[in-house]
Design a protein around this motif. Structure first.
Motif, short mmCIF file in Angstrom:
data_model
loop_
_atom_site.label_atom_id
_atom_site.label_comp_id
_atom_site.label_asym_id
_atom_site.label_seq_id
_atom_site.Cartn_x
_atom_site.Cartn_y
_atom_site.Cartn_z
N LEU A 10 -4.27 9.38 0.59
CA LEU A 10 -3.04 9.36 -0.20
C LEU A 10 -3.18 8.50 -1.44
O LEU A 10 -2.63 8.82 -2.49
CB LEU A 10 -1.88 8.86 0.64
N LEU A 11 -3.92 7.40 -1.30
CA LEU A 11 -4.05 6.51 -2.46
C LEU A 11 -4.92 7.16 -3.54
O LEU A 11 -4.68 6.97 -4.72
CB LEU A 11 -4.66 5.18 -2.04
N TYR A 53 5.56 10.54 3.21
CA TYR A 53 4.31 9.87 3.52
C TYR A 53 4.59 8.44 3.99
O TYR A 53 3.94 7.93 4.90
CB TYR A 53 3.38 9.85 2.32
N LEU A 54 5.56 7.80 3.35
CA LEU A 54 5.94 6.45 3.78
C LEU A 54 6.39 6.49 5.24
O LEU A 54 6.04 5.61 6.04
CB LEU A 54 7.06 5.90 2.90
N THR A 71 9.64 -0.37 -8.09
CA THR A 71 8.71 -0.65 -7.00
C THR A 71 8.89 -2.08 -6.49
O THR A 71 8.89 -2.33 -5.28
CB THR A 71 7.26 -0.44 -7.48
N THR A 130 0.81 -1.21 0.00
CA THR A 130 0.00 0.00 0.00
C THR A 130 0.85 1.27 0.00
O THR A 130 0.52 2.22 -0.69
CB THR A 130 -0.92 0.05 1.23
N ALA A 131 1.95 1.26 0.76
CA ALA A 131 2.60 2.54 1.04
C ALA A 131 3.85 2.81 0.21
O ALA A 131 4.26 3.95 0.09
CB ALA A 131 2.95 2.65 2.52
N LEU A 132 4.46 1.79 -0.40
CA LEU A 132 5.75 2.03 -1.04
C LEU A 132 5.64 2.91 -2.27
O LEU A 132 6.59 3.53 -2.69
CB LEU A 132 6.43 0.72 -1.41
N GLY A 133 4.46 2.94 -2.87
CA GLY A 133 4.30 3.79 -4.04
C GLY A 133 4.19 5.26 -3.67
O GLY A 133 4.27 6.13 -4.51
N LEU A 134 4.00 5.52 -2.36
CA LEU A 134 3.78 6.89 -1.94
C LEU A 134 5.09 7.66 -1.87
O LEU A 134 6.16 7.08 -1.86
CB LEU A 134 3.14 6.91 -0.55
N ARG A 135 4.97 8.96 -1.75
CA ARG A 135 6.16 9.77 -1.53
C ARG A 135 6.77 9.37 -0.20
O ARG A 135 6.11 8.91 0.69
CB ARG A 135 5.76 11.24 -1.49
N SER A 136 8.08 9.62 -0.07
CA SER A 136 8.76 9.01 1.06
C SER A 136 8.45 9.64 2.40
O SER A 136 8.51 8.97 3.41
CB SER A 136 10.25 9.01 0.81
N ILE A 155 -1.27 16.15 6.14
CA ILE A 155 -1.15 15.46 4.86
C ILE A 155 -2.51 15.31 4.19
O ILE A 155 -2.66 15.52 3.00
CB ILE A 155 -0.47 14.09 5.04
N SER A 196 15.91 8.01 -1.48
CA SER A 196 14.52 7.99 -1.16
C SER A 196 13.68 7.46 -2.26
O SER A 196 14.16 6.94 -3.22
CB SER A 196 14.14 9.39 -0.85
N ASN A 197 12.36 7.63 -2.05
CA ASN A 197 11.38 7.10 -2.98
C ASN A 197 11.22 7.93 -4.21
O ASN A 197 12.01 8.78 -4.49
CB ASN A 197 10.04 7.14 -2.29
N ARG A 198 10.10 7.71 -4.81
CA ARG A 198 9.65 8.35 -6.02
C ARG A 198 10.10 9.79 -6.23
O ARG A 198 10.58 10.12 -7.30
CB ARG A 198 8.13 8.34 -5.97
N ASP A 199 9.98 10.60 -5.24
CA ASP A 199 10.26 12.02 -5.43
C ASP A 199 11.73 12.34 -5.26
O ASP A 199 12.12 13.48 -5.37
CB ASP A 199 9.47 12.84 -4.45
N HIS A 219 12.00 -2.29 -4.42
CA HIS A 219 11.79 -1.62 -3.14
C HIS A 219 11.01 -2.53 -2.21
O HIS A 219 11.32 -2.64 -1.03
CB HIS A 219 11.03 -0.30 -3.35
N ILE A 261 12.70 13.52 0.63
CA ILE A 261 11.62 13.24 1.55
C ILE A 261 10.55 14.29 1.46
O ILE A 261 9.42 14.08 1.85
CB ILE A 261 12.14 13.16 2.97
#
Lengths: 431, 277, 336
Positions: C323-324, A188-189, A304, A180-186, C257, B11-14, A307, B17
């Motif tokens: 968020l989703l 937010y993770l 993804t 659920t969360a790994l696709g989110l911005r970090s 958020i 970090s992730n996608r962006d 990750h 952080i």
């Protein structure tokens, strides 16, 4: 292995040996054992952060999951509870999972327009049915001799088995979170993992049928002999006497050494595996993804997926360490799980040790744990010195002496800030 | 990756952080604050003399490049992609440190001044990207342009509205909701609010339609007629040279051709190399 | 069927507590969102900044009480808020000077700042506990209720009572005043506009002559004030315990958020959304339903969706759902 690595590890050894000589060997072994556990945890976080750049601040949740595994695996089952409501309870859990699966399926299959409503309807109805089945079963289980059990118990298997199970359980939880969360911005993770950890602790505190909640599970089976048995063993007493030790000290030392050897074996295996992984093509790919996600994605890497993999792996290590720790404690006490101690302190270990460097993470685990334990006596001594000139009944003196324990947090924060400022890559930098 | 232990992407996608926009002005190393200006009488109004330098510790992009603009003139920098046009303008503005050469404004040497200090001394700069505050209203954008001014700037705002009447109608709208051409007008208007002594535009017509481009050029001519020197970098070389009093053709960070706009348009080699015949 | 009694019960147990809690969350989330918008990182030390500011206010309250100062029916702590803000501002500004400023000059990645804020969190946590200890502190005084349940029943003759605690009333009034002032400041003053400009486009703000250090200074002052006020209101309403404040980090971040990081309006909306869901889902609806449904259908259980211990789960689930489905939050936070 550079000179610096050797020297720093020698320093850790010196610190622990020094504790043995100056304070007591029992204290030294306590520090060593928890240091080994901390090292496994920080190895896990280092996999996620150092290797993949995943910002997981839910370490506490995975550690607690590992602790739960010890109860579920090693405690004897409670047959009365199983017959009172065990089947119904398991049924309810399966039902709950089925509802979620149905919801996911509905979301994927149904047309865009009304699938949201369908999902909401399935989840809402499912929730009430689930609660209708679960609540009476929980009540029945928890009513069975609540003072002593009041839960389903475990499987009664050897406690060492709980360690890999703890890792697996944590991996399962990590899979759900990761999905659920790994696709989110970090950032937010980060918040999401922080939340998950709190939820896991809430479950442990609340679901008495699972592990007795705040009533705690005590007397967990041990992989090493009990002190009292050793003391009653004539041969052991004789050998202790031969070393010039009294039986009580010898037995406590032996038990702790036993744990230490087990933990050290686990840590060494994991460290070797982690080093191999780091230098394997897989590790190089992970670092490539970390350093430039877009480029890696453009080269056809499944970012993804990778990750998720590393997130699960790192969390599993934390779960394993959590199981080891609960075994060492011999009890599961949900209220002792505090994010500062089990999430953020591990982060301090990784950052101070050197993120991206497995040896660094291990070093950080030992060093920070040593500091965490020793700050209090050191603080006590400092405060004793500071307050020496004050009157015996001075309120300020009492306050200062009474607040020594809070120096720990302060010190950890300062250590982290100083390292970030002056050695941002840690004591043992990557490469 | 250039930037030391604190600029690692982990970090992730962006890739960060939070908000990577916080990373600041790209990789340029602007002139640090604290430098001083020196008297340097004579010469054109704004001139970058024999400028040599590049970004960070990288290779030099400018090689002894000279750009000047006189009062009441429109000067235009053109040239092929990667010739260092925008870099030359940024060097004039202090957004990268020069290794050699000097920048002089109104008889003062300002090579050591930080960009902010140059704004205070009357350089109005309109960057190519991110040149408006998208979440703020048009009027607030103009107010921010006048941030350093402590006097009453309503008169200047009226002048900007007179120059760009469409902005007066949209003064209460968020600037981010405007069309491309209108955004450029906001950007130029914001720079004019400082009552600059020289206006510098980095590709003002990038990404706008030809009609809007012509209109923008008309406005720029109007601005120049008030006596305000205008220096701009342009992709649309032909149209830009048509309105230019002075043109600079840069090739690989060096002055290749210099002259009035008309001269350059008439120059056979310039035509062949850059204007497509 | 008794709609009036049901409504009163609903107001008493859900609406009023949720409005108060939501106001506290909104103030906290405003602080988080301001730091994100202007300093561009998620500040993990915010909960502990709240704890510190509140602690200063608690100490000042005790001092005032010791001197015999009182506000009559209102809690003395209201008088102590400025002292709390001063204490928080001193700590935050000192931190910025010693810690954050270095990383700003280095143009450090936001993720580094987040880790730095973790270190700051430890330090604040230790400092607060060092001074006041880890235990619960009550510092509310004055009248407990604006309307007590007993008075309400006597007044209206209804079965259900409606109690409004003084602290709840004060929370709402203060929150409205503070938010109004913040918005007025951001949209009508030169400094406020420069803060928005800096948040919107840092480079252009620099080109316009806006002094970043001044913007940062004012931001920290606002954050100190918001954190202290939110903390004091929460502490008056419930009680002051450093660890609880640390835990507030989760619902506060969830609020910020959900509303959209960097959007002040979003922070407020997010605060109320989180508060209403938390209270609504952990409330036992038996009483309200008992009034609404015919006797034969009256529920036998408590009709509590989740036990109160799972309130974090509520913030978390809402967070994930938003968020989703809408990753920038409801109010379109800063687009990254």
């Amino acid at each position: 292995m550079t000179m610096r690595t050797v020297l720093l590890f020698a320093l850790v050894a010196l610190l622990i040996l020094g504790t043995g000589v100056l304070q007591s060997w029992n204290t030294a072994l306590v520090i060593l054992n928890m240091g080994l556990v901390s090292a496994v945890m920080s190895l896990g976080v280092n996999l996620q952060w150092g290797l993949a750049g995943l910002f997981n601040v839910g370490v506490m949740g995975f550690v607690a999951t590992g602790g739960l595994a010890v109860v579920l695996v090693s405690m004897p089952p409670v047959p009365e509870a199983w017959s009172a409501g065990g089947a119904r309870l398991i049924g309810a859990l399966v039902l709950g999972m089925a509802v979620i699966a149905a919801g996911v399926a509905a979301w994927k299959r149904l047309p865009r327009g009304w699938r949201g409503w369908a999902l909401a309807a399935i989840l809402l109805a499912g929730f009430f049915v689930y609660r209708a089945v679960l609540d009476p079963a929980v009540g029945a289980v928890e009513d069975v001799n609540p003072a002593a059990t009041g839960y389903l118990g475990g499987l009664g298997l050897p406690v060492l088995l709980a360690w890999p199970v703890g890792g697996l359980l944590a991996a399962g939880v990590a899979w759900v979170i990761g999905k659920t969360a790994l696709g989110l911005r970090s950032d937010y993770l980060a918040i999401a993992t922080l939340g998950i950890a709190e939820i896991i602790i809430a479950v442990l505190k609340n679901e008495d049928w699972l592990a007795r909640g705040v009533k705690n599970v005590i007397g967990l089976p041990r992989p090493v002999p009990y002190e009292i048995d050793l003391q009653n063993d004539a041969a052991f007493v004789e050998r202790a006497a031969g070393l010039g030790l009294d039986p009580t000290t010898a037995s406590t030392l032996t038990v702790k050494l036993g744990y230490g050897l087990l933990f050290a074996a686990v840590l060494i295996v994991l460290l070797v595996l982690a080093q191999l992984a780091l230098n394997s093509p897989w590790g190089r790919m992970m670092r490539a993804i970390r350093d430039n996600e877009e480029a890696a994605e453009a080269m056809g890497k499944d970012v993804t997926g990778r990750h998720l993999q590393v997130f699960i792996l790192g969390s599993a290590l934390c779960g394993l360490a959590g199981a080891m720790m609960t075994t060492l404690d011999g009890q599961l006490v949900p209220t002792t799980y505090q994010p500062l101690r089990y999430t953020f302190l591990i982060w301090v270990m990784v950052i101070v040790g050197g993120s991206g460097n497995n040896l660094g993470a291990v070093l950080g685990g030992f060093l920070i744990w040593f500091l965490w334990v020793q700050v209090e006596p050191i603080g006590q001594a400092i405060m004793g010195f500071v307050t020496a000139g004050m009157a015996e009944d001075s309120a300020l003196r009492d306050h200062l002496l009474g607040s020594v324990q809070h120096m720990r947090l302060l010190t950890m924060g300062l250590v982290l800030l100083v390292v970030l400022r002056f050695a941002p890559r840690g004591l043992l930098p990557e490469r | 990756m250039s930037g030391g232990p604190y600029s690692d992407d982990r970090s992730n996608r962006d890739r960060s952080i939070a908000n990577p926009a916080g990373a600041g002005a790209g990789t340029a190393q602007p002139v640090a604050g604290g430098g001083e200006a020196h008297a340097a009488p004579g010469g054109p109004y704004l001139v970058g003399e024999a400028m040599t330098g590049g970004y960070g510790r990288g290779a030099d992009i400018l090689h002894g490049c000279t750009i000047a603009v006189e009062r009441g003139e429109i000067a235009v920098i053109v040239g092929p992609n990667g010739a260092g046009k925008s870099t030359a303008m940024k060097a004039l503005f202090g957004m990268l440190s020069l290794r050699e050469g000097a920048v002089t404004l109104a008889g003062e040497e300002i090579t050591e001044l930080a960009p902010q200090a140059r704004v205070a001394r009357g350089m109005g700069f309109v960057p190519q990207n991110g040149n408006i505050f998208t979440s703020m209203t048009v009027e607030e954008n103009l107010e921010m342009g006048a941030f350093l001014r402590r006097d009453d700037f309503r008169g200047t705002m009226e002048q900007v509205y007179d120059l760009f009447p469409v902005l007066r109608d949209k003064r209460r709208q968020a600037a981010g909701e405007l069309s491309g051409g209108q955004r450029q007008q906001v950007a130029v208007g914001r720079a004019l609010m400082t009552q600059p002594k020289v206006l510098m535009l980095d590709e003002p017509t990038a990404g706008v339609s030809p009609i809007v481009m012509d209109e923008l050029f008309d406005r720029i001519i109007e601005v120049a007629r008030t006596g305000l020197p205008v220096l701009m970098v342009e992709q649309n070389a032909r149209q830009a040279l048509e309105i230019a009093d002075r043109g600079y053709v840069l090739v690989q960070g060096r002055n290749a051709h210099t002259g009035t706009g008309r001269e350059l348009l008439a120059d056979a080699e310039v035509r062949r190399s850059f204007l497509g015949g | 069927m008794d709609i009036v009694n049901a409504l009163v019960a609903l107001a008493n147990f859900v609406l009023i507590p949720a409005v108060a809690y939501g106001s506290q969350l909104a103030l906290g989330a405003l602080g988080v969102t301001l730091i994100y918008g202007i300093l561009r990182f998620s500040n993990f030390a915010h909960g502990d900044s709240m704890a510190w500011g509140t602690m200063c206010a608690v100490l000042a309250t005790w001092g005032l009480q010791g001197m015999g100062v009182s506000l009559g029916p209102l809690p003395t702590a209201l008088l102590a808020i400025p002292a709390g803000i001063l204490g928080a501002a001193a700590l935050l500004l000192a931190t910025d000077r010693v810690v954050y400023r270095f990383y700003r000059a280095q143009k450090a990645k936001p993720v580094i700042l987040v880790i730095v804020s973790m270190g700051v969190m430890f330090v604040y946590n230790g400092l607060t506990r060092f001074v006041i200890g880890p235990d619960d502190q009550r510092f509310a005084d004055g009248e407990r209720f604006i309307i007590s349940a007993l008075d309400f029943r006597a007044m209206t003759g209804l079965d259900e009572g409606l109690a409004i605690k003084t602290t709840q009333g004060i929370t709402v009034v203060v929150a409205v005043l503070v938010v109004a002032f913040l918005f007025w400041f951001l949209t009508h003053t030169r400094t406020g506009k420069s803060m928005r400009a800096y948040s919107d486009n840092e480079d252009l703000a620099l080109l316009s002559g806006i002094n970043p250090e001044r913007v940062v200074l004012v931001t920290w002052l606002f954050v100190a004030a918001l954190a202290t006020i939110a903390g004091v209101l929460y502490g008056l309403d419930k009680s002051f315990k450093p660890f609880t404040y640390f835990q507030l980090l989760l619902p506060i971040f969830a609020s910020a958020i959900v509303g959209g990081m960097g959007s002040p309006l979003g922070a407020i909306a997010g605060g109320y959304i989180i508060a209403f869901s938390e209270v609504g889902i952990t409330y036992a609806w038996k009483k309200v339903l008992g009034h609404l449904l015919p006797e034969s259908l009256e529920p036998s259980g408590l009709v509590q969706l989740l036990s109160t211990d799972y309130k974090f789960a509520v913030s978390f689930v809402i967070l994930v759902i938003v968020l989703l489905f809408r990753p920038t939050g409801l109010f379109r936070g800063k687009s990254v």
